[in-house]
Design a protein around this motif. Structure first.
Motif, PDB file in Angstrom:
ATOM      1  N   GLU A   1       0.920  -1.190   0.149  1.00 16.32           N
ATOM      2  CA  GLU A   1       0.430  -0.319   0.103  1.00 16.32           C
ATOM      3  C   GLU A   1       0.909   1.570  -0.692  1.00 16.32           C
ATOM      4  OE1 GLU A   1      -3.908   0.406   2.300  1.00 16.32           O
ATOM      5  OE2 GLU A   1      -2.534   0.305   3.522  1.00 16.32           O
ATOM      6  N   ALA A   2       1.612   0.916   0.847  1.00 18.72           N
ATOM      7  CA  ALA A   2       2.718   1.892   0.860  1.00 18.72           C
ATOM      8  C   ALA A   2       3.782   1.748  -0.396  1.00 18.72           C
ATOM      9  CB  ALA A   2       3.731   2.385   1.910  1.00 18.72           C
ATOM     10  N   ASP A   3       4.378   2.120  -1.395  1.00 23.46           N
ATOM     11  CA  ASP A   3       4.626   1.892  -2.524  1.00 23.46           C
ATOM     12  C   ASP A   3       6.223   2.780  -2.714  1.00 23.46           C
ATOM     13  OD1 ASP A   3       5.451   1.043  -4.700  1.00 23.46           O
ATOM     14  OD2 ASP A   3       4.106   1.809  -5.918  1.00 23.46           O
ATOM     15  N   GLU A   4       6.714   1.840  -1.623  1.00 22.12           N
ATOM     16  CA  GLU A   4       8.513   2.661  -1.452  1.00 22.12           C
ATOM     17  C   GLU A   4       9.024   2.514  -2.526  1.00 22.12           C
ATOM     18  OE1 GLU A   4      11.518   1.405   1.177  1.00 22.12           O
ATOM     19  OE2 GLU A   4      10.693   3.550   2.378  1.00 22.12           O
ATOM     20  N   LEU A   5       9.025   1.788  -3.145  1.00 22.14           N
ATOM     21  CA  LEU A   5      10.213   1.626  -3.959  1.00 22.14           C
ATOM     22  C   LEU A   5       8.901   2.198  -5.643  1.00 22.14           C
ATOM     23  CD1 LEU A   5      10.989  -2.716  -3.253  1.00 22.14           C
ATOM     24  CD2 LEU A   5      12.663   0.192  -3.386  1.00 22.14           C
TER      25      LEU A   5
ATOM     26  N   ASN B   1      -0.193  -1.893   5.111  1.00 21.19           N
ATOM     27  CA  ASN B   1       1.215  -1.332   6.197  1.00 21.19           C
ATOM     28  C   ASN B   1       0.652  -1.845   7.185  1.00 21.19           C
ATOM     29  OD1 ASN B   1       1.664  -0.621   3.938  1.00 21.19           O
ATOM     30  ND2 ASN B   1       1.208   1.735   4.469  1.00 21.19           N
ATOM     31  N   GLY B   2      -0.418  -1.654   7.826  1.00 23.47           N
ATOM     32  CA  GLY B   2      -1.154  -2.022   8.975  1.00 23.47           C
ATOM     33  C   GLY B   2      -1.534  -4.108   9.312  1.00 23.47           C
ATOM     34  N   ASN B   3      -1.188  -4.544  10.193  1.00 31.52           N
ATOM     35  CA  ASN B   3      -1.905  -5.869  10.030  1.00 31.52           C
ATOM     36  C   ASN B   3      -1.693  -6.401   8.919  1.00 31.52           C
ATOM     37  OD1 ASN B   3      -3.650  -7.953  11.956  1.00 31.52           O
ATOM     38  ND2 ASN B   3      -5.220  -6.859  10.747  1.00 31.52           N
ATOM     39  N   SER B   4      -0.606  -6.448   9.005  1.00 36.31           N
ATOM     40  CA  SER B   4       0.067  -7.147   7.396  1.00 36.31           C
ATOM     41  C   SER B   4      -0.123  -9.034   6.744  1.00 36.31           C
ATOM     42  CB  SER B   4       0.913  -6.148   6.461  1.00 36.31           C
ATOM     43  OG  SER B   4       2.492  -6.481   7.228  1.00 36.31           O
TER      44      SER B   4
ATOM     45  N   ILE C   1      11.120 -12.327   4.794  1.00 42.60           N
ATOM     46  CA  ILE C   1      11.072 -11.782   5.973  1.00 42.60           C
ATOM     47  C   ILE C   1      10.638 -10.664   4.062  1.00 42.60           C
ATOM     48  CG2 ILE C   1      10.679 -10.230   7.388  1.00 42.60           C
ATOM     49  CD1 ILE C   1      10.876 -12.317   8.205  1.00 42.60           C
ATOM     50  N   TRP C   2       9.269  -9.503   4.419  1.00 36.91           N
ATOM     51  CA  TRP C   2       8.854  -8.867   3.444  1.00 36.91           C
ATOM     52  C   TRP C   2       8.464  -7.701   4.189  1.00 36.91           C
ATOM     53  CZ3 TRP C   2       4.584 -11.370  -0.073  1.00 36.91           C
ATOM     54  CH2 TRP C   2       4.377 -12.991  -1.082  1.00 36.91           C
ATOM     55  N   SER C   3       8.642  -6.808   3.808  1.00 35.95           N
ATOM     56  CA  SER C   3       8.465  -5.807   4.566  1.00 35.95           C
ATOM     57  C   SER C   3       7.647  -4.458   3.916  1.00 35.95           C
ATOM     58  CB  SER C   3      10.357  -4.847   5.295  1.00 35.95           C
ATOM     59  OG  SER C   3      10.133  -3.693   5.853  1.00 35.95           O
ATOM     60  N   TRP C   4       7.561  -3.516   3.704  1.00 39.71           N
ATOM     61  CA  TRP C   4       7.570  -1.973   3.062  1.00 39.71           C
ATOM     62  C   TRP C   4       8.561  -0.743   2.763  1.00 39.71           C
ATOM     63  CZ3 TRP C   4       6.664   3.087   5.317  1.00 39.71           C
ATOM     64  CH2 TRP C   4       6.065   2.725   6.376  1.00 39.71           C
ATOM     65  N   TYR C   5       9.178  -1.092   4.320  1.00 39.90           N
ATOM     66  CA  TYR C   5      10.576  -0.119   4.051  1.00 39.90           C
ATOM     67  C   TYR C   5      11.851  -0.986   4.626  1.00 39.90           C
ATOM     68  CZ  TYR C   5       9.615  -1.115   9.186  1.00 39.90           C
ATOM     69  OH  TYR C   5      10.187  -2.149  10.364  1.00 39.90           O
ATOM     70  N   VAL C   6      13.314  -0.594   4.487  1.00 34.92           N
ATOM     71  CA  VAL C   6      14.020  -0.992   4.731  1.00 34.92           C
ATOM     72  C   VAL C   6      14.354  -0.965   6.195  1.00 34.92           C
ATOM     73  CG1 VAL C   6      16.104  -0.894   3.810  1.00 34.92           C
ATOM     74  CG2 VAL C   6      14.358  -0.326   2.269  1.00 34.92           C
ATOM     75  N   GLN C   7      14.379  -2.439   6.683  1.00 31.42           N
ATOM     76  CA  GLN C   7      14.595  -2.567   7.732  1.00 31.42           C
ATOM     77  C   GLN C   7      16.047  -1.823   8.739  1.00 31.42           C
ATOM     78  OE1 GLN C   7      13.059  -6.854   8.890  1.00 31.42           O
ATOM     79  NE2 GLN C   7      11.031  -5.468   8.848  1.00 31.42           N
TER      80      GLN C   7
END
Length: 153
Positions: free
Chosen positions: A60-64, A92-95, A134-140
């Protein structure tokens, strides 16, 4: 004497005692390979699948900025290959739960022996210590790296 020693060494390193059990000619080998391929892929010139379903996932938050890439891929699947596609944005929430439910819906709606299911993921990914994805919408790791960098300076 040296040639006898060499032939003894070759005989020890290359066991040829069972050579008569091997395939004697290329034609026989070709026939065996063709029969094996026909057994593994019994449908000539047509797919074994009646339908192909593709689930295209992105955040949803298309950072890339992958949404346009996902759309282009969707167009290729639908227009070139005539696959049935669905795009879905991971919230992004409860993904974790939302994604699990969405994947279960995809399976429930399309799973069949004559259907091919494909899932494409456009987003950040890494592997944890247990080698789980691990999938993430941001770079941890970038955030952690920046914090360590600022603390060490």
């Amino acid at each position: 004497m040296a040639s006898t020693l060499e032939s003894e060494l070759r005989a020890r390193t290359h066991d040829i005692s069972r050579i008569s059990y091997h395939i004697q000619d290329v034609e026989t080998f070709g026939d065996i390979v063709n029969k094996a391929a026909a057994g593994a892929f019994p449908n000539k010139r047509r797919s074994r699948y009646r339908n192909v379903y593709v689930l295209l996932l992105s955040w949803e938050a298309d950072e890339l900025g992958v949404i346009s890439e996902v759309q282009e891929l969707d167009d290729v699947f639908t227009q070139t290959y005539r696959f049935q596609t669905e795009q879905w944005r991971i919230p992004n929430g409860n993904s974790h739960n939302a994604l699990a439910f969405r994947l279960m819906d995809f399976l429930r709606n399309h799973a069949s022996n004559d259907h091919l299911l494909a899932v494409y993921y456009g987003g950040h990914g890494s592997m944890n210590d247990d080698r789980q994805c691990i999938w993430s919408w941001y770079v941890q790791y970038s955030i952690t790296k920046e914090i360590r960098k600022s603390w060490s300076e």
